[in-house]
Scaffold this active site. Structure first.
Site: not given
Ligand code: ZN
Length: 172
Positions: A130-131, A134, A88
């Site tokens: 993953h994004e 966020h 990351c």
């Protein structure tokens, strides 16, 4: 744009929906793509550049031609948990195997305000997961095994010392 690093609190907060009519949207997205490519990343989400916005850019090859822009995404995950190594840009130096569902179905808006859908069970799908995390204030260490979370403690401590929590330069 500067990439915000852990432990900046903006990284652990839920981001706000994007007004698709905002006039600077194309400019923001363009700057985010540039920042991601310069940082040699494969994904970059709004909170990582101090933007309290539900949007991210992703490119499985790290190249501009393959960038997918996802604004106000909605995701559905399915399939068995699979292992893949992740890193990351906001947690430099930390890479670990993370288990996530194999497949993502994502619906989002592009920079032109058009809705689209993408389904992927490969590297792109992993980046999208993953994004998307966020945007919900979830950092990838929250998905690590207990042993890995203990193992990265010295790395987190080093980041905490390097990036003392202060005023985040938040943009409206
Ligand atoms: Zn990340």
């Amino acid at each position: 744009m500067d990439v915000v690093c852990y432990p900046d609190p903006i990284l652990q907060r839920r981001a706000a929906p994007v007004d698709l009519a905002r006039p600077d949207l194309a400019e923001i997205v363009e700057e985010m793509i540039k920042t991601m490519i310069e940082a040699a990343g494969v994904g970059l989400a709004g909170p990582q550049v101090a933007l309290d916005l539900r949007l991210f850019v992703a490119s499985a090859t790290g190249e501009a031609g393959d960038v997918v822009v996802c604004i106000n995404p909605q995701v559905e995950l399915s399939g068995p948990l699979v292992e893949m190594e992740e890193g990351c840009l906001s947690l430099p130096g930390i890479r670990r195997i993370i288990k996530r569902p194999s497949e993502i179905r994502l619906r989002a808006f592009n920079v032109g305000g058009e809705e689209f859908e993408v389904t992927d069970d490969g590297l792109l799908g992993r980046i999208l997961q993953h994004e998307n995390d966020h945007l919900n204030g979830v950092l990838f260490f929250e998905r690590m095994t207990g042993a890995d979370r203990i193992g990265i403690r010295p790395d987190l401590k080093a980041l905490e010392e390097q990036h003392r929590p202060g005023e985040t330069l938040r943009r409206p």
